[in-house]
Scaffold this motif. Structure first.
Motif, PDB file in Angstrom:
ATOM      1  N   TYR A  28      -3.744  12.233   0.734  1.00 51.23           N
ATOM      2  CA  TYR A  28      -4.853  11.456   1.287  1.00 51.23           C
ATOM      3  C   TYR A  28      -5.588  12.237   2.364  1.00 51.23           C
ATOM      4  O   TYR A  28      -6.813  12.413   2.304  1.00 51.23           O
ATOM      5  N   LEU A  29      -4.826  12.696   3.359  1.00 48.55           N
ATOM      6  CA  LEU A  29      -5.440  13.329   4.519  1.00 48.55           C
ATOM      7  C   LEU A  29      -6.088  14.660   4.161  1.00 48.55           C
ATOM      8  O   LEU A  29      -7.192  14.969   4.632  1.00 48.55           O
ATOM      9  N   SER A  30      -5.424  15.449   3.319  1.00 47.43           N
ATOM     10  CA  SER A  30      -5.989  16.750   2.929  1.00 47.43           C
ATOM     11  C   SER A  30      -7.297  16.565   2.169  1.00 47.43           C
ATOM     12  O   SER A  30      -8.293  17.254   2.449  1.00 47.43           O
ATOM     13  N   THR A  31      -7.303  15.640   1.218  1.00 48.66           N
ATOM     14  CA  THR A  31      -8.517  15.381   0.446  1.00 48.66           C
ATOM     15  C   THR A  31      -9.631  14.880   1.347  1.00 48.66           C
ATOM     16  O   THR A  31     -10.791  15.315   1.238  1.00 48.66           O
ATOM     17  N   PHE A  32      -9.291  13.969   2.247  1.00 49.25           N
ATOM     18  CA  PHE A  32     -10.277  13.410   3.171  1.00 49.25           C
ATOM     19  C   PHE A  32     -10.897  14.501   4.040  1.00 49.25           C
ATOM     20  O   PHE A  32     -12.128  14.582   4.174  1.00 49.25           O
ATOM     21  N   ILE A  33     -10.065  15.360   4.607  1.00 49.10           N
ATOM     22  CA  ILE A  33     -10.569  16.407   5.497  1.00 49.10           C
ATOM     23  C   ILE A  33     -11.442  17.406   4.736  1.00 49.10           C
ATOM     24  O   ILE A  33     -12.485  17.847   5.235  1.00 49.10           O
ATOM     25  N   VAL A  34     -11.025  17.776   3.528  1.00 46.77           N
ATOM     26  CA  VAL A  34     -11.820  18.710   2.718  1.00 46.77           C
ATOM     27  C   VAL A  34     -13.199  18.125   2.423  1.00 46.77           C
ATOM     28  O   VAL A  34     -14.225  18.803   2.576  1.00 46.77           O
ATOM     29  N   VAL A  35     -13.229  16.862   2.020  1.00 48.38           N
ATOM     30  CA  VAL A  35     -14.506  16.215   1.678  1.00 48.38           C
ATOM     31  C   VAL A  35     -15.403  16.104   2.908  1.00 48.38           C
ATOM     32  O   VAL A  35     -16.600  16.418   2.856  1.00 48.38           O
ATOM     33  N   VAL A  36     -14.838  15.673   4.032  1.00 54.49           N
ATOM     34  CA  VAL A  36     -15.632  15.494   5.251  1.00 54.49           C
ATOM     35  C   VAL A  36     -16.170  16.825   5.756  1.00 54.49           C
ATOM     36  O   VAL A  36     -17.345  16.935   6.141  1.00 54.49           O
ATOM     37  N   ASN A  37     -15.337  17.858   5.765  1.00 56.38           N
ATOM     38  CA  ASN A  37     -15.801  19.178   6.206  1.00 56.38           C
ATOM     39  C   ASN A  37     -16.890  19.716   5.285  1.00 56.38           C
ATOM     40  O   ASN A  37     -17.866  20.325   5.753  1.00 56.38           O
ATOM     41  N   ILE A  62     -17.464   7.423   1.726  1.00 60.23           N
ATOM     42  CA  ILE A  62     -16.199   8.150   1.609  1.00 60.23           C
ATOM     43  C   ILE A  62     -15.031   7.191   1.852  1.00 60.23           C
ATOM     44  O   ILE A  62     -14.045   7.185   1.117  1.00 60.23           O
ATOM     45  N   PHE A  63     -15.168   6.353   2.881  1.00 66.81           N
ATOM     46  CA  PHE A  63     -14.146   5.350   3.181  1.00 66.81           C
ATOM     47  C   PHE A  63     -13.973   4.356   2.036  1.00 66.81           C
ATOM     48  O   PHE A  63     -12.899   3.765   1.876  1.00 66.81           O
ATOM     49  N   LEU A  64     -15.030   4.169   1.275  1.00 70.57           N
ATOM     50  CA  LEU A  64     -14.986   3.210   0.169  1.00 70.57           C
ATOM     51  C   LEU A  64     -13.900   3.555  -0.839  1.00 70.57           C
ATOM     52  O   LEU A  64     -13.370   2.670  -1.525  1.00 70.57           O
ATOM     53  N   PHE A  65     -13.547   4.841  -0.920  1.00 69.51           N
ATOM     54  CA  PHE A  65     -12.486   5.281  -1.832  1.00 69.51           C
ATOM     55  C   PHE A  65     -11.198   5.613  -1.079  1.00 69.51           C
ATOM     56  O   PHE A  65     -10.103   5.407  -1.604  1.00 69.51           O
ATOM     57  N   PHE A  66     -11.344   6.132   0.138  1.00 68.75           N
ATOM     58  CA  PHE A  66     -10.164   6.535   0.892  1.00 68.75           C
ATOM     59  C   PHE A  66      -9.323   5.332   1.346  1.00 68.75           C
ATOM     60  O   PHE A  66      -8.099   5.311   1.175  1.00 68.75           O
ATOM     61  N   VAL A  67      -9.975   4.304   1.913  1.00 67.45           N
ATOM     62  CA  VAL A  67      -9.229   3.176   2.481  1.00 67.45           C
ATOM     63  C   VAL A  67      -8.541   2.328   1.408  1.00 67.45           C
ATOM     64  O   VAL A  67      -7.369   1.964   1.575  1.00 67.45           O
ATOM     65  N   PRO A  68      -9.202   1.975   0.287  1.00 65.40           N
ATOM     66  CA  PRO A  68      -8.458   1.254  -0.759  1.00 65.40           C
ATOM     67  C   PRO A  68      -7.261   2.031  -1.290  1.00 65.40           C
ATOM     68  O   PRO A  68      -6.268   1.435  -1.702  1.00 65.40           O
ATOM     69  N   ALA A  69      -7.338   3.366  -1.259  1.00 62.01           N
ATOM     70  CA  ALA A  69      -6.191   4.178  -1.669  1.00 62.01           C
ATOM     71  C   ALA A  69      -5.038   4.023  -0.680  1.00 62.01           C
ATOM     72  O   ALA A  69      -3.861   4.059  -1.066  1.00 62.01           O
ATOM     73  N   VAL A  70      -5.365   3.828   0.594  1.00 58.60           N
ATOM     74  CA  VAL A  70      -4.337   3.595   1.612  1.00 58.60           C
ATOM     75  C   VAL A  70      -3.696   2.219   1.420  1.00 58.60           C
ATOM     76  O   VAL A  70      -2.483   2.053   1.579  1.00 58.60           O
ATOM     77  N   ALA A  71      -4.522   1.231   1.055  1.00 53.99           N
ATOM     78  CA  ALA A  71      -4.045  -0.160   0.986  1.00 53.99           C
ATOM     79  C   ALA A  71      -3.396  -0.529  -0.337  1.00 53.99           C
ATOM     80  O   ALA A  71      -2.620  -1.485  -0.395  1.00 53.99           O
ATOM     81  N   MET A  72      -3.678   0.208  -1.401  1.00 54.15           N
ATOM     82  CA  MET A  72      -3.345  -0.264  -2.745  1.00 54.15           C
ATOM     83  C   MET A  72      -1.856  -0.499  -2.973  1.00 54.15           C
ATOM     84  O   MET A  72      -1.466  -1.362  -3.759  1.00 54.15           O
ATOM     85  N   GLY A  73      -0.992   0.247  -2.295  1.00 53.90           N
ATOM     86  CA  GLY A  73       0.433   0.100  -2.550  1.00 53.90           C
ATOM     87  C   GLY A  73       1.184  -0.714  -1.518  1.00 53.90           C
ATOM     88  O   GLY A  73       2.395  -0.910  -1.647  1.00 53.90           O
ATOM     89  N   LYS A  74       0.486  -1.213  -0.489  1.00 52.35           N
ATOM     90  CA  LYS A  74       1.182  -1.868   0.618  1.00 52.35           C
ATOM     91  C   LYS A  74       1.930  -3.129   0.170  1.00 52.35           C
ATOM     92  O   LYS A  74       3.044  -3.385   0.608  1.00 52.35           O
ATOM     93  N   TRP A  75       1.309  -3.931  -0.714  1.00 49.24           N
ATOM     94  CA  TRP A  75       1.977  -5.135  -1.213  1.00 49.24           C
ATOM     95  C   TRP A  75       2.350  -5.023  -2.678  1.00 49.24           C
ATOM     96  O   TRP A  75       3.368  -5.575  -3.101  1.00 49.24           O
ATOM     97  N   SER A  76       1.531  -4.335  -3.466  1.00 47.30           N
ATOM     98  CA  SER A  76       1.809  -4.244  -4.902  1.00 47.30           C
ATOM     99  C   SER A  76       3.142  -3.545  -5.161  1.00 47.30           C
ATOM    100  O   SER A  76       3.893  -3.914  -6.075  1.00 47.30           O
ATOM    101  N   GLU A  77       3.459  -2.545  -4.340  1.00 52.84           N
ATOM    102  CA  GLU A  77       4.732  -1.840  -4.509  1.00 52.84           C
ATOM    103  C   GLU A  77       5.904  -2.748  -4.120  1.00 52.84           C
ATOM    104  O   GLU A  77       6.968  -2.687  -4.751  1.00 52.84           O
ATOM    105  N   GLU A  78       5.701  -3.573  -3.093  1.00 47.28           N
ATOM    106  CA  GLU A  78       6.749  -4.529  -2.702  1.00 47.28           C
ATOM    107  C   GLU A  78       7.011  -5.513  -3.844  1.00 47.28           C
ATOM    108  O   GLU A  78       8.171  -5.849  -4.138  1.00 47.28           O
ATOM    109  N   ARG A  79       5.936  -5.964  -4.479  1.00 39.81           N
ATOM    110  CA  ARG A  79       6.095  -6.901  -5.596  1.00 39.81           C
ATOM    111  C   ARG A  79       6.753  -6.227  -6.794  1.00 39.81           C
ATOM    112  O   ARG A  79       7.622  -6.802  -7.454  1.00 39.81           O
ATOM    113  N   LYS A  80       6.358  -5.006  -7.064  1.00 34.13           N
ATOM    114  CA  LYS A  80       6.893  -4.289  -8.222  1.00 34.13           C
ATOM    115  C   LYS A  80       8.389  -4.030  -8.068  1.00 34.13           C
ATOM    116  O   LYS A  80       9.162  -4.129  -9.034  1.00 34.13           O
ATOM    117  N   GLN A  81       8.818  -3.710  -6.847  1.00 36.33           N
ATOM    118  CA  GLN A  81      10.225  -3.418  -6.601  1.00 36.33           C
ATOM    119  C   GLN A  81      11.049  -4.667  -6.317  1.00 36.33           C
ATOM    120  O   GLN A  81      12.265  -4.589  -6.171  1.00 36.33           O
TER     121      GLN A  81
END
Length: 242
Positions: A28-37, A62-81
């Motif tokens: 996440y962070l590497s991709t974000f920094i590369v794109v922003v720079n 840019i945040f439109l794609f970065f932030v949902p990527a941060v949030a997507m697994g916060k609850w869905s992974e809890e439900r899946k496991q």
């Protein structure tokens, strides 16, 4: 109250560092920094001016794609496991768990923004930019990221599939970003158009990023974040009872 806040911070800290137990946060962070720079220095060499305003203008997208990527697994992974119900048996109330998840995600967003500070330092050293819009831009991005994150957490609580959560998170955040923009309103000056414009994320970010920190914009973002976190809580409580 102090004990409750301490428990929230403990859970938030655990959730934050959990990002770094896998390559996810680093990707996440590497991709974000590369794109922003790339966005900044591309504009810098084309225009020949050390100005952060074009970059801040692109950051909501840019945040439109970065932030949902941060949030997507916060609850869905809890439900899946199957650990969602276990999570709600912790000696901490439900809203505190939701707040801890939110703070962990916001911490990662803040980390990403902190890693862009060398760009701001470069702009200050090479040019003579107004510090007001720079500070306002970073503050606006933190609030905007928080709003995107709260929406993404709601979506993540609705599905076990992280890809679906990401796509729906992007779509929902996009709708909130563009609502009230001239592109949709067609330049209408009616009272209804003004109300719709107030509901959109874009106008409030643009106001703060100009260096004008209006209390109405702060209240708007806090209300937006609070509303979606409340929805998130109710969805999780309903599923936990089932």
């Amino acid at each position: 109250m102090k004990d409750l806040l301490s428990k929230i911070l403990i859970v938030a800290k655990r959730e934050y560092f959990a990002y770094f137990l896998s390559p996810i946060a680093y990707v996440y962070l590497s991709t974000f920094i590369v794109v922003v720079n790339w966005m900044f220095f591309r504009a810098f060499f084309l225009i020949g001016q050390a100005d952060l305003r074009p970059l801040f203008g692109m950051m909501p997208w840019i945040f439109l794609f970065f932030v949902p990527a941060v949030a997507m697994g916060k609850w869905s992974e809890e439900r899946k496991q199957g650990t969602l119900e276990l999570l709600f048996t912790l000696p901490i109330n439900d809203i505190s768990i939701v707040l801890a998840k939110f703070l962990a995600g916001l911490g990662l967003i803040a980390t990403a923004l902190a890693l862009t500070l060398p760009i701001a330092i470069t702009a200050v050293m090479l040019g003579n930019p107004d510090m007001g819009p720079i500070v306002g831009g970073y503050l606006g991005l933190l609030f905007l990221g928080g709003a995107y994150l709260s929406v993404g957490l709601v979506v993540s609580s609705l599905t076990e599939n992280q890809i679906i959560a990401f796509i729906l998170g992007v779509a929902s955040s996009f709708a909130l970003l563009v609502i009230g923009t001239p592109m949709l309103l067609g330049g209408s000056g009616s009272a209804f158009a003004g109300m719709v414009q107030y509901l959109g994320l874009a106008s409030h970010f643009e106001s703060i990023s100009r260096g004008v920190v209006d209390s109405r914009d702060i209240i708007y973002y806090l209300s937006m974040i609070g509303f979606f976190l409340f929805i998130n809580l109710k969805i999780l409580e309903t599923r936990a009872r089932r």
